[in-house]
Design a protein around this motif. Structure first.
Motif, PDB file in Angstrom:
ATOM      1  N   GLU A 125       7.549   1.851  -4.550  1.00  0.00           N
ATOM      2  CA  GLU A 125       6.382   1.637  -5.416  1.00  0.00           C
ATOM      3  C   GLU A 125       5.063   1.982  -4.742  1.00  0.00           C
ATOM      4  OE1 GLU A 125       5.675  -1.476  -8.217  1.00  0.00           O
ATOM      5  OE2 GLU A 125       7.599  -2.403  -7.713  1.00  0.00           O
ATOM      6  N   HIS A 126       4.048   2.188  -5.587  1.00  0.00           N
ATOM      7  CA  HIS A 126       2.678   2.387  -5.106  1.00  0.00           C
ATOM      8  C   HIS A 126       1.725   1.698  -6.103  1.00  0.00           C
ATOM      9  CE1 HIS A 126      -0.551   3.882  -2.840  1.00  0.00           C
ATOM     10  NE2 HIS A 126      -0.403   5.177  -2.963  1.00  0.00           N
ATOM     11  N   PRO A 127       1.737   0.369  -6.107  1.00  0.00           N
ATOM     12  CA  PRO A 127       0.997  -0.348  -7.157  1.00  0.00           C
ATOM     13  C   PRO A 127      -0.517  -0.124  -7.135  1.00  0.00           C
ATOM     14  CG  PRO A 127       1.974  -1.893  -5.561  1.00  0.00           C
ATOM     15  CD  PRO A 127       2.530  -0.554  -5.261  1.00  0.00           C
TER      16      PRO A 127
ATOM     17  N   THR B 111       1.122  14.487 -12.153  1.00  0.00           N
ATOM     18  CA  THR B 111       2.244  14.905 -11.313  1.00  0.00           C
ATOM     19  C   THR B 111       2.040  14.411  -9.888  1.00  0.00           C
ATOM     20  OG1 THR B 111       3.718  16.743 -10.730  1.00  0.00           O
ATOM     21  CG2 THR B 111       1.350  17.177 -10.598  1.00  0.00           C
ATOM     22  N   ASP B 112       3.080  14.526  -9.096  1.00  0.00           N
ATOM     23  CA  ASP B 112       3.043  14.111  -7.685  1.00  0.00           C
ATOM     24  C   ASP B 112       3.905  15.098  -6.897  1.00  0.00           C
ATOM     25  OD1 ASP B 112       2.629  12.673  -5.340  1.00  0.00           O
ATOM     26  OD2 ASP B 112       4.059  11.075  -5.836  1.00  0.00           O
ATOM     27  N   ILE B 113       3.767  15.004  -5.606  1.00  0.00           N
ATOM     28  CA  ILE B 113       4.483  15.880  -4.675  1.00  0.00           C
ATOM     29  C   ILE B 113       6.001  15.815  -4.929  1.00  0.00           C
ATOM     30  CG2 ILE B 113       4.785  14.131  -2.875  1.00  0.00           C
ATOM     31  CD1 ILE B 113       3.459  16.253  -0.978  1.00  0.00           C
ATOM     32  N   TRP B 114       6.704  16.928  -4.690  1.00  0.00           N
ATOM     33  CA  TRP B 114       8.146  16.969  -4.984  1.00  0.00           C
ATOM     34  C   TRP B 114       8.979  16.247  -3.929  1.00  0.00           C
ATOM     35  CZ3 TRP B 114       7.953  22.921  -6.262  1.00  0.00           C
ATOM     36  CH2 TRP B 114       7.407  23.081  -7.546  1.00  0.00           C
ATOM     37  N   ALA B 115       8.511  16.228  -2.672  1.00  0.00           N
ATOM     38  CA  ALA B 115       9.264  15.522  -1.621  1.00  0.00           C
ATOM     39  C   ALA B 115       8.331  14.507  -0.959  1.00  0.00           C
ATOM     40  CB  ALA B 115       9.804  16.502  -0.586  1.00  0.00           C
ATOM     41  N   SER B 116       8.534  13.258  -1.292  1.00  0.00           N
ATOM     42  CA  SER B 116       7.666  12.191  -0.769  1.00  0.00           C
ATOM     43  C   SER B 116       7.907  11.955   0.717  1.00  0.00           C
ATOM     44  CB  SER B 116       7.958  10.887  -1.518  1.00  0.00           C
ATOM     45  OG  SER B 116       7.423  10.947  -2.814  1.00  0.00           O
ATOM     46  N   MET B 117       7.000  11.191   1.316  1.00  0.00           N
ATOM     47  CA  MET B 117       7.151  10.834   2.733  1.00  0.00           C
ATOM     48  C   MET B 117       8.503  10.131   2.923  1.00  0.00           C
ATOM     49  SD  MET B 117       3.316   9.528   3.717  1.00  0.00           S
ATOM     50  CE  MET B 117       2.896   8.731   2.167  1.00  0.00           C
ATOM     51  N   GLY B 118       9.233  10.589   3.917  1.00  0.00           N
ATOM     52  CA  GLY B 118      10.581  10.061   4.144  1.00  0.00           C
ATOM     53  C   GLY B 118      11.647  10.993   3.578  1.00  0.00           C
TER      54      GLY B 118
ATOM     55  N   HIS C  35      -3.322  13.411 -10.493  1.00  0.00           N
ATOM     56  CA  HIS C  35      -2.453  13.541  -9.310  1.00  0.00           C
ATOM     57  C   HIS C  35      -2.933  12.474  -8.326  1.00  0.00           C
ATOM     58  CE1 HIS C  35      -0.290  15.137  -5.901  1.00  0.00           C
ATOM     59  NE2 HIS C  35       0.053  16.258  -6.520  1.00  0.00           N
ATOM     60  N   ASP C  36      -2.006  11.813  -7.659  1.00  0.00           N
ATOM     61  CA  ASP C  36      -2.398  10.749  -6.717  1.00  0.00           C
ATOM     62  C   ASP C  36      -2.874  11.317  -5.384  1.00  0.00           C
ATOM     63  OD1 ASP C  36       0.599  11.196  -7.054  1.00  0.00           O
ATOM     64  OD2 ASP C  36       0.471  10.512  -4.986  1.00  0.00           O
ATOM     65  N   LEU C  37      -2.457  12.539  -5.047  1.00  0.00           N
ATOM     66  CA  LEU C  37      -2.784  13.212  -3.785  1.00  0.00           C
ATOM     67  C   LEU C  37      -2.084  12.534  -2.590  1.00  0.00           C
ATOM     68  CD1 LEU C  37      -6.619  13.832  -4.271  1.00  0.00           C
ATOM     69  CD2 LEU C  37      -4.744  15.422  -4.751  1.00  0.00           C
ATOM     70  N   PRO C  38      -1.709  13.251  -1.542  1.00  0.00           N
ATOM     71  CA  PRO C  38      -2.029  14.654  -1.308  1.00  0.00           C
ATOM     72  C   PRO C  38      -1.185  15.581  -2.186  1.00  0.00           C
ATOM     73  CG  PRO C  38      -0.601  13.835   0.448  1.00  0.00           C
ATOM     74  CD  PRO C  38      -0.922  12.670  -0.423  1.00  0.00           C
ATOM     75  N   ALA C  39      -1.772  16.750  -2.528  1.00  0.00           N
ATOM     76  CA  ALA C  39      -1.081  17.734  -3.352  1.00  0.00           C
ATOM     77  C   ALA C  39      -0.647  18.910  -2.499  1.00  0.00           C
ATOM     78  CB  ALA C  39      -2.019  18.223  -4.452  1.00  0.00           C
TER      79      ALA C  39
ATOM     80  N   ALA D  53       0.836  -1.206   0.000  1.00  0.00           N
ATOM     81  CA  ALA D  53       0.000   0.000   0.000  1.00  0.00           C
ATOM     82  C   ALA D  53       0.869   1.254   0.000  1.00  0.00           C
ATOM     83  CB  ALA D  53      -0.925  -0.017   1.214  1.00  0.00           C
ATOM     84  N   LEU D  54       2.045   1.147  -0.526  1.00  0.00           N
ATOM     85  CA  LEU D  54       3.078   2.181  -0.733  1.00  0.00           C
ATOM     86  C   LEU D  54       4.343   1.830   0.051  1.00  0.00           C
ATOM     87  CD1 LEU D  54       2.811   6.035  -0.952  1.00  0.00           C
ATOM     88  CD2 LEU D  54       4.467   5.023   0.613  1.00  0.00           C
ATOM     89  N   THR D  55       5.419   1.802  -0.703  1.00  0.00           N
ATOM     90  CA  THR D  55       6.763   1.717  -0.114  1.00  0.00           C
ATOM     91  C   THR D  55       7.567   2.866  -0.720  1.00  0.00           C
ATOM     92  OG1 THR D  55       7.465   0.277  -1.915  1.00  0.00           O
ATOM     93  CG2 THR D  55       6.763  -0.812   0.119  1.00  0.00           C
TER      94      THR D  55
ATOM     95  N   GLY E  18      10.910  11.369  -9.869  1.00  0.00           N
ATOM     96  CA  GLY E  18      10.914   9.970 -10.321  1.00  0.00           C
ATOM     97  C   GLY E  18      10.790   9.042  -9.118  1.00  0.00           C
ATOM     98  N   ASN E  19       9.630   9.056  -8.493  1.00  0.00           N
ATOM     99  CA  ASN E  19       9.434   8.425  -7.185  1.00  0.00           C
ATOM    100  C   ASN E  19       8.659   7.101  -7.268  1.00  0.00           C
ATOM    101  OD1 ASN E  19       6.810   9.152  -7.707  1.00  0.00           O
ATOM    102  ND2 ASN E  19       6.757  10.849  -6.258  1.00  0.00           N
ATOM    103  N   ASN E  20       8.190   6.657  -6.107  1.00  0.00           N
ATOM    104  CA  ASN E  20       7.422   5.413  -6.002  1.00  0.00           C
ATOM    105  C   ASN E  20       6.222   5.370  -6.962  1.00  0.00           C
ATOM    106  OD1 ASN E  20       6.166   7.485  -4.525  1.00  0.00           O
ATOM    107  ND2 ASN E  20       6.157   6.361  -2.580  1.00  0.00           N
ATOM    108  N   VAL E  21       5.452   6.458  -7.004  1.00  0.00           N
ATOM    109  CA  VAL E  21       4.268   6.491  -7.868  1.00  0.00           C
ATOM    110  C   VAL E  21       4.706   6.368  -9.333  1.00  0.00           C
ATOM    111  CG1 VAL E  21       2.376   7.980  -8.662  1.00  0.00           C
ATOM    112  CG2 VAL E  21       2.861   7.769  -6.217  1.00  0.00           C
ATOM    113  N   SER E  22       5.741   7.107  -9.697  1.00  0.00           N
ATOM    114  CA  SER E  22       6.207   7.061 -11.089  1.00  0.00           C
ATOM    115  C   SER E  22       6.691   5.654 -11.454  1.00  0.00           C
ATOM    116  CB  SER E  22       7.303   8.093 -11.331  1.00  0.00           C
ATOM    117  OG  SER E  22       8.562   7.637 -10.877  1.00  0.00           O
TER     118      SER E  22
HETATM  119  N1  NVA Z   1       5.014   9.954  -3.577  1.00  0.00           N
HETATM  120  C1  NVA Z   1       4.139  10.199  -2.458  1.00  0.00           C
HETATM  121  C2  NVA Z   1       2.846   9.501  -2.647  1.00  0.00           C
HETATM  122  C3  NVA Z   1       1.848   9.709  -1.556  1.00  0.00           C
HETATM  123  C4  NVA Z   1       0.590   8.940  -1.800  1.00  0.00           C
HETATM  124  C5  NVA Z   1       4.819   9.751  -1.184  1.00  0.00           C
HETATM  125  O1  NVA Z   1       5.428   8.673  -1.184  1.00  0.00           O
HETATM  126  O2  NVA Z   1       4.754  10.460  -0.179  1.00  0.00           O
END
Ligand code: NVA
Ligand code: CP
Length: 339
Positions: A152-154, A249-256, A289-293, A147-149, A184-188
Motif C-alpha cells: 500500500e501507499h496510503p 498510471t504508475d511505474i510497471w516494476a515497483s521497488m523490489g 501519476h504518483d512519480l517517479p515516472a 509511507a509505502l509498503t 495492480g500494485n501498492n498505489v493501486s
Molecule cells: N509503485 C511504486 C510507487 C513509488 C512511489 C513503487 O512501489 O516503487
C-alpha cells in the motif's frame, strides 16, 4: 476543544506521562483502517494547513515533536514532504536510513521500534512487507504512518484525491469516474480502497497476472456496497478509460520488483498512458501519476507534460495531506506511564 488544543494536550501527556490508564493509539498503516469520519478530519485539517501555507502563515502546532523517518526503499517526494512538513509544523525529524540502523540485521525490528518510541512522537516507515510496519506500530505508543509498503501507499492516495478535490473545487467525489491503467500494485490498492470509501467510480485495467490483489478488490467491493461506489477490474485499458475524468498510471516494476523489468516490459506496453488511450477518456481528463515516472514507458512525454496533467500538483499535495495526517495522528497518540 479545538484541534490545536486537543493535539497540544495529547502531546503533553504523551511526552510527560500521566497517571491515567495507557490508551490505544491510532496509526495510518492502511486506507482500510479509515472511516469516513477519519477521512473528513484528515482532509479538513489538510485543507486548513494548505490555506495557511498559501498565505505564508506559520503553523507551529507540533512544536517540540520529533518525527522518526525509516526508509528501507528510495524516496524523493516522501522524504522531502515529511521533513518539510514536520518543520513547517514546528517540529523536527530524524532520518534513519536502513544503512545505519540495520532493521532486522543489526537489531530486531521490534527492538528498534521500542527505542525510537522513547525519543520520538511520530514514526513514518517505508519498507517492504507490511508486517514490518505492523511490528513497529505494535511496539510504539507513537503513531506510525505507512509511507509505502509492498502492499500500500496510503499517503499517496490521500494526496491524489485531495488534489482532485482541489482542481474540481469540491469535497464530494461521489461518482467521479477515475481509471487506473497498469500494474495492480501498492498505489493501486490504496487508490481502489479510498475510492470505495468515497463512493467513486473506480476502474482499473492491468495485464493478466498483474491485477490488484484479491484482498484489496474484495475489501473495496464490500465497501462499495455500502457507499455506492463502483469498482471495475478489467484487463482492457479501453474499457477502463472510456468516459473517465481522470486517468492514472504508475511505474510497471515497483521497488523490489526491478529484477522482473524485462519480463514486465513485454506485457505492459498496451497499458501505456499515451494520447491515443487518453482520447478515449472524457475531453480534458486529468492525467495523474504518483512519480517517479519512466517517461516513454508507462507514460509518454506528451501526456505527462500536457495541459491536463496534474502530476506536479499531486506531488505538492503530499506536503499538505501529510501535515494533516501528522496533526490528526498526534491527537491520537497513545499514552505511556513513565517510571
Ligand atoms: N509503485 C511504486 C510507487 C513509488 C512511489 C513503487 O512501489 O516503487
Ligand atoms: N510518489 C512517491 O512516493 O515518491 P517517492 O518514492 O520519491 O517518495
Amino acid at each position: 476543544m479545538t484541534m490545536q488544543s486537543r493535539v497540544a494536550r495529547t502531546i503533553t501527556q504523551h511526552m510527560l506521562g500521566n497517571r491515567g490508564e495507557p490508551r490505544p493509539k491510532r496509526d495510518l498503516l492502511s486506507i482500510k483502517d479509515l472511516t469516513l469520519t477519519d477521512l473528513g478530519e484528515i482532509l479538513a485539517c489538510s485543507f486548513e494547513l494548505k490555506k495557511a501555507w498559501q498565505q505564508r502563515r506559520a503553523t507551529p502546532l507540533l512544536a517540540g515533536c520529533t518525527l522518526a523517518m525509516i526508509f528501507e526503499k528510495s524516496s524523493l517526494r516522501t522524504r522531502s514532504t515529511f521533513e518539510i512538513g514536520i518543520a513547517q509544523l514546528g517540529g523536527n525529524s530524524i532520518d534513519l536510513s536502513n544503512l545505519n540502523i540495520g532493521m532486522g540485521t543489526r537489531e530486531s525490528v521490534a527492538d528498534i521500534a521500542r527505542n525510537i518510541d522513547r525519543w520520538c512522537d511520530l514514526v513514518m516507515i517505508r519498507t517492504y512487507g507490511r508486517d514490518r510496519a505492523e511490528t513497529v506500530a505494535k511496539e510504539t505508543v507513537a503513531p506510525v504512518i505507512n509511507a509505502l509498503t509492498d502492499e500500500e501507499h496510503p499517503c499517496q492516495a490521500l494526496a491524489d484525491y485531495m488534489t482532485l478535490m482541489a482542481v474540481e473545487d469540491t469535497s464530494d467525489l461521489t461518482g467521479f469516474p477515475i481509471a487506473y491503467v497498469g500494474d495492480g500494485n501498492n498505489v493501486s490498492h490504496s487508490l481502489i480502497c479510498l475510492a470505495a470509501l468515497m463512493g467513486m467510480d473506480f476502474r482499473i485495467a492491468s495485464p493478466e497476472q498483474y491485477e490488484p490483489q484479491r484482498e484489496y478488490v474484495e475489501w473495496a467491493r464490500n465497501m462499495a456496497a455500502k457507499t455506492g461506489a463502483t469498482i471495475t477490474v478489467t484487463n482492457d485499458p479501453a474499457e477502463a478509460v472510456r468516459g473517465a475524468r481522470a486517468v492514472y498510471t504508475d511505474i510497471w516494476a515497483s521497488m523490489g520488483h526491478e529484477g522482473e523489468y524485462e519480463e514486465r516490459a513485454k506485457v505492459f506496453p498496451p497499458y501505456q498512458l499515451n494520447s491515443r488511450l487518453l482520447s478515449l477518456a472524457e475531453k480534458d481528463a486529468y492525467v495523474m501519476h504518483d512519480l517517479p515516472a519512466r517517461r516513454g514507458e508507462e507514460i509518454t512525454d506528451e501526456v505527462m507534460d500536457g495541459p491536463t496533467s496534474i502530476i506536479l500538483l499531486q506531488a505538492e499535495h503530499r506536503l499538505h495531506v501529510q501535515k494533516g495526517i501528522m496533526m490528526w495522528l498526534a491527537g491520537k497518540a497513545g499514552i505511556r506511564k513513565y517510571q
